[in-house]
Design a protein around this motif. Sequence first.
Motif, PDB file in Angstrom:
ATOM      1  N   ARG A  99       0.847  -1.187   0.000  1.00  0.00           N
ATOM      2  CA  ARG A  99       0.000   0.000   0.000  1.00  0.00           C
ATOM      3  C   ARG A  99       0.885   1.240   0.000  1.00  0.00           C
ATOM      4  O   ARG A  99       1.909   1.281   0.688  1.00  0.00           O
ATOM      5  CB  ARG A  99      -0.933   0.007   1.206  1.00  0.00           C
ATOM      6  CG  ARG A  99      -2.019  -1.049   1.136  1.00  0.00           C
ATOM      7  CD  ARG A  99      -2.988  -0.942   2.308  1.00  0.00           C
ATOM      8  NE  ARG A  99      -4.083  -1.891   2.153  1.00  0.00           N
ATOM      9  CZ  ARG A  99      -4.053  -3.142   2.575  1.00  0.00           C
ATOM     10  NH1 ARG A  99      -2.972  -3.588   3.219  1.00  0.00           N
ATOM     11  NH2 ARG A  99      -5.072  -3.948   2.376  1.00  0.00           N
ATOM     12  N   VAL A 100       0.480   2.252  -0.752  1.00  0.00           N
ATOM     13  CA  VAL A 100       1.285   3.470  -0.866  1.00  0.00           C
ATOM     14  C   VAL A 100       0.591   4.615  -0.153  1.00  0.00           C
ATOM     15  O   VAL A 100      -0.578   4.923  -0.438  1.00  0.00           O
ATOM     16  CB  VAL A 100       1.520   3.838  -2.345  1.00  0.00           C
ATOM     17  CG1 VAL A 100       2.273   5.164  -2.447  1.00  0.00           C
ATOM     18  CG2 VAL A 100       2.301   2.734  -3.051  1.00  0.00           C
ATOM     19  N   GLN A 101       1.293   5.233   0.767  1.00  0.00           N
ATOM     20  CA  GLN A 101       0.797   6.418   1.444  1.00  0.00           C
ATOM     21  C   GLN A 101       1.350   7.649   0.715  1.00  0.00           C
ATOM     22  O   GLN A 101       2.565   7.850   0.668  1.00  0.00           O
ATOM     23  CB  GLN A 101       1.224   6.427   2.912  1.00  0.00           C
ATOM     24  CG  GLN A 101       0.580   5.312   3.728  1.00  0.00           C
ATOM     25  CD  GLN A 101       1.001   5.332   5.189  1.00  0.00           C
ATOM     26  OE1 GLN A 101       2.155   5.605   5.506  1.00  0.00           O
ATOM     27  NE2 GLN A 101       0.059   5.050   6.078  1.00  0.00           N
ATOM     28  N   LEU A 102       0.462   8.454   0.159  1.00  0.00           N
ATOM     29  CA  LEU A 102       0.865   9.661  -0.554  1.00  0.00           C
ATOM     30  C   LEU A 102       1.185  10.767   0.456  1.00  0.00           C
ATOM     31  O   LEU A 102       0.493  10.916   1.457  1.00  0.00           O
ATOM     32  CB  LEU A 102      -0.254  10.117  -1.488  1.00  0.00           C
ATOM     33  CG  LEU A 102      -0.806   9.058  -2.454  1.00  0.00           C
ATOM     34  CD1 LEU A 102      -1.938   9.645  -3.279  1.00  0.00           C
ATOM     35  CD2 LEU A 102       0.296   8.517  -3.342  1.00  0.00           C
ATOM     36  N   TYR A 103       2.230  11.542   0.169  1.00  0.00           N
ATOM     37  CA  TYR A 103       2.584  12.583   1.135  1.00  0.00           C
ATOM     38  C   TYR A 103       2.891  13.949   0.511  1.00  0.00           C
ATOM     39  O   TYR A 103       2.816  14.969   1.198  1.00  0.00           O
ATOM     40  CB  TYR A 103       3.746  12.148   2.027  1.00  0.00           C
ATOM     41  CG  TYR A 103       5.057  11.888   1.317  1.00  0.00           C
ATOM     42  CD1 TYR A 103       5.953  12.932   1.072  1.00  0.00           C
ATOM     43  CD2 TYR A 103       5.414  10.602   0.918  1.00  0.00           C
ATOM     44  CE1 TYR A 103       7.170  12.688   0.439  1.00  0.00           C
ATOM     45  CE2 TYR A 103       6.609  10.355   0.278  1.00  0.00           C
ATOM     46  CZ  TYR A 103       7.488  11.399   0.037  1.00  0.00           C
ATOM     47  OH  TYR A 103       8.686  11.169  -0.607  1.00  0.00           O
ATOM     48  N   GLU A 104       3.235  14.014  -0.781  1.00  0.00           N
ATOM     49  CA  GLU A 104       3.484  15.325  -1.367  1.00  0.00           C
ATOM     50  C   GLU A 104       3.341  15.288  -2.879  1.00  0.00           C
ATOM     51  O   GLU A 104       3.395  14.222  -3.513  1.00  0.00           O
ATOM     52  CB  GLU A 104       4.877  15.843  -0.989  1.00  0.00           C
ATOM     53  CG  GLU A 104       6.019  15.183  -1.703  1.00  0.00           C
ATOM     54  CD  GLU A 104       7.377  15.788  -1.356  1.00  0.00           C
ATOM     55  OE1 GLU A 104       7.475  16.490  -0.327  1.00  0.00           O
ATOM     56  OE2 GLU A 104       8.355  15.542  -2.107  1.00  0.00           O
ATOM     57  N   ALA A 105       3.134  16.474  -3.435  1.00  0.00           N
ATOM     58  CA  ALA A 105       3.098  16.640  -4.883  1.00  0.00           C
ATOM     59  C   ALA A 105       3.970  17.836  -5.242  1.00  0.00           C
ATOM     60  O   ALA A 105       3.938  18.866  -4.572  1.00  0.00           O
ATOM     61  CB  ALA A 105       1.672  16.864  -5.373  1.00  0.00           C
ATOM     62  N   GLU A 106       4.757  17.675  -6.283  1.00  0.00           N
ATOM     63  CA  GLU A 106       5.567  18.772  -6.803  1.00  0.00           C
ATOM     64  C   GLU A 106       4.893  19.295  -8.069  1.00  0.00           C
ATOM     65  O   GLU A 106       4.574  18.521  -8.974  1.00  0.00           O
ATOM     66  CB  GLU A 106       6.987  18.302  -7.114  1.00  0.00           C
ATOM     67  CG  GLU A 106       7.908  19.413  -7.579  1.00  0.00           C
ATOM     68  CD  GLU A 106       9.338  18.956  -7.750  1.00  0.00           C
ATOM     69  OE1 GLU A 106      10.131  19.698  -8.358  1.00  0.00           O
ATOM     70  OE2 GLU A 106       9.658  17.842  -7.286  1.00  0.00           O
ATOM     71  N   VAL A 107       4.669  20.608  -8.119  1.00  0.00           N
ATOM     72  CA  VAL A 107       3.889  21.209  -9.200  1.00  0.00           C
ATOM     73  C   VAL A 107       4.696  22.319  -9.869  1.00  0.00           C
ATOM     74  O   VAL A 107       5.371  23.103  -9.203  1.00  0.00           O
ATOM     75  CB  VAL A 107       2.556  21.796  -8.675  1.00  0.00           C
ATOM     76  CG1 VAL A 107       1.719  22.356  -9.821  1.00  0.00           C
ATOM     77  CG2 VAL A 107       1.775  20.737  -7.902  1.00  0.00           C
TER      78      VAL A 107
END
Length: 254
Positions: A99-107
Amino acid sequence: MNATPGLARRLCALALLAASGGLLGSACADNESSLFIRMRMAEKAEEGRCNATCNPSEGFWTEDTVDAAYLGSHSAMLLVGNQVVQRGDSDVLRTETSRVQLYEAEVRVTDIEGNDVTPGYVVPITGTVDPGASSEPGYNCADVLLIDGATMDTLRVQAAQRGGDVQVWATVVVRGRTLGGQEVETAEWTYPIRVCFGCSLCVDTSPPDCCKSSAGEGCEDAEDVEATCPGALGAVDCRALHMTCTEYIESFGL
């Protein structure tokens, strides 16, 4: 000593040849194929709230339109897929670590010529994406800030000065971490956004003075304006602005 990309690949290949099993192979593999952004989900207004169904068979949008006169930023619900191989096995009491826990997005937001509108930014996100079943990935949504406040300020001025739409591209990389501790990230995903200034329908009350206070004597009840979800243009009620539509647009001085 830092290895060059070419040397790192050769070292990885040698390690794969020397390793037994294939455990080391998953660490050397390109993790951009493990996690990916599928599409921008269509959001529907229901009972005053915007909802999206996080499933690839549901509706999606291919472009957003944003009125910078009435929004200070813009977010979108992105469908994220997880192709990490399942590890759990109840027969041997092995827990699921894929399972993958999402923590950030680079935009990064660029114009149609590829020039950065403002410096890129990193924003925190939340969500857990389960591994898929068989050959099908697992999916979940992530609410990602596609245009931050500083970028919207710049685009607002550009759209007002142009007197028309400004076309930009939002390029996103989503990062997460498996329950087994492996870092994964998506390849770059690019999405078009059209930014305008004052192109939404703005509705004044009758009489217009009631925009400032609809509770005043003699003010007629204005019909409620239907809620619109982010990414689509909709009507704006002047009572939310506390001034007439014209006064509000003029207050920017653009």
